[in-house]
Design an enzyme around this catalytic site. Sequence first.
Site, PDB file in Angstrom:
ATOM      1  N   VAL A  94       3.751  -4.836  -4.051  1.00 18.12           N
ATOM      2  CA  VAL A  94       3.856  -4.724  -2.597  1.00 18.12           C
ATOM      3  C   VAL A  94       2.496  -5.078  -2.008  1.00 18.12           C
ATOM      4  O   VAL A  94       1.478  -5.063  -2.708  1.00 18.12           O
ATOM      5  CB  VAL A  94       4.288  -3.314  -2.145  1.00 18.12           C
ATOM      6  CG1 VAL A  94       5.710  -3.028  -2.562  1.00 18.12           C
ATOM      7  CG2 VAL A  94       3.336  -2.256  -2.682  1.00 18.12           C
ATOM      8  N   SER A  95       2.475  -5.373  -0.712  1.00 19.27           N
ATOM      9  CA  SER A  95       1.244  -5.862  -0.091  1.00 19.27           C
ATOM     10  C   SER A  95       0.363  -4.767   0.467  1.00 19.27           C
ATOM     11  O   SER A  95      -0.854  -4.942   0.588  1.00 19.27           O
ATOM     12  CB  SER A  95       1.588  -6.856   1.031  1.00 19.27           C
ATOM     13  OG  SER A  95       2.278  -7.971   0.502  1.00 19.27           O
ATOM     14  N   THR A  96       0.940  -3.622   0.847  1.00 18.14           N
ATOM     15  CA  THR A  96       0.147  -2.543   1.435  1.00 18.14           C
ATOM     16  C   THR A  96       0.593  -1.205   0.873  1.00 18.14           C
ATOM     17  O   THR A  96       1.680  -1.074   0.308  1.00 18.14           O
ATOM     18  CB  THR A  96       0.305  -2.502   2.964  1.00 18.14           C
ATOM     19  OG1 THR A  96       1.641  -2.098   3.286  1.00 18.14           O
ATOM     20  CG2 THR A  96       0.021  -3.863   3.583  1.00 18.14           C
ATOM     21  N   GLN A 107       3.945   0.215   2.085  1.00 14.67           N
ATOM     22  CA  GLN A 107       5.181  -0.242   1.465  1.00 14.67           C
ATOM     23  C   GLN A 107       5.409   0.499   0.150  1.00 14.67           C
ATOM     24  O   GLN A 107       4.472   0.989  -0.473  1.00 14.67           O
ATOM     25  CB  GLN A 107       5.119  -1.749   1.218  1.00 14.67           C
ATOM     26  CG  GLN A 107       5.019  -2.563   2.495  1.00 14.67           C
ATOM     27  CD  GLN A 107       4.846  -4.047   2.204  1.00 14.67           C
ATOM     28  OE1 GLN A 107       4.151  -4.430   1.279  1.00 14.67           O
ATOM     29  NE2 GLN A 107       5.475  -4.874   3.023  1.00 14.67           N
ATOM     30  N   MET A 115      -1.453  -4.741  -3.294  1.00  9.57           N
ATOM     31  CA  MET A 115      -2.509  -5.653  -2.864  1.00  9.57           C
ATOM     32  C   MET A 115      -2.746  -5.494  -1.378  1.00  9.57           C
ATOM     33  O   MET A 115      -1.896  -5.833  -0.557  1.00  9.57           O
ATOM     34  CB  MET A 115      -2.133  -7.097  -3.186  1.00  9.57           C
ATOM     35  CG  MET A 115      -1.921  -7.343  -4.676  1.00  9.57           C
ATOM     36  SD  MET A 115      -1.464  -9.046  -5.036  1.00  9.57           S
ATOM     37  CE  MET A 115      -2.911  -9.912  -4.457  1.00  9.57           C
TER      38      MET A 115
END
Length: 211
Positions: A14-16, A19, A43
């Site tokens: 996931v990006s953050t 999430q 990330m």
Amino acid sequence: MIDNGKHKVGYARVSTHEQKLDLQISALLDYGVKRNAIFTDVMTGATQKRQGLEEALSWCDGDNVELVIWKFDRLGRSVTGVLKTLKELNDRGVDVVSITERFDSSTPMGKAMMMILLVFAEMERDMISERTKAGLARARASGSWKPRPQAMTPERIEVATRMIEEGLHSHDDIRSALEEIDKDTNLGRSSYYNWLRKYNKEQELKQYNKE
């Protein structure tokens, strides 16, 4: 659960931190990936460090292994990054399964799609290579080019091998110890895990020869 007799390695990203990985991990478990074979990344910002992916790839060795992902875009931050990872896995003989896209590189249709994707990856690699060579030629001509120092030096390899064989240290601890050996030469995660994959393969080969 898909039981095709293959060793399944899962990867989720996931990006953050806001999430959640739960949906992806649940899908990987339903597909048949064991929880201890699922690697993850969160990330944030523009970081490109993907320790989870690097560890997952280090587990992907052999003709009876498949990497299972939620979507293709989990493998990279760009199309080029995804294609690069797919090529690396294809070169190793590792199959790729994307649950959302219903893609399986071990099937005839999947193999055909993979070949098309890898053709574009090869074209991109050649274009990058040509640009790099042209840039190096200009740098050499101007006298500004310097060779990149080797990250995993013989001394670092010796220490890393000893610490791994002791079995008492995490990979983060090993990397920290290696960075202390030579503070002037940066040791990135990719350099360390690339060496670790080679080391693991050498150990597996030694064990196979003993048997």
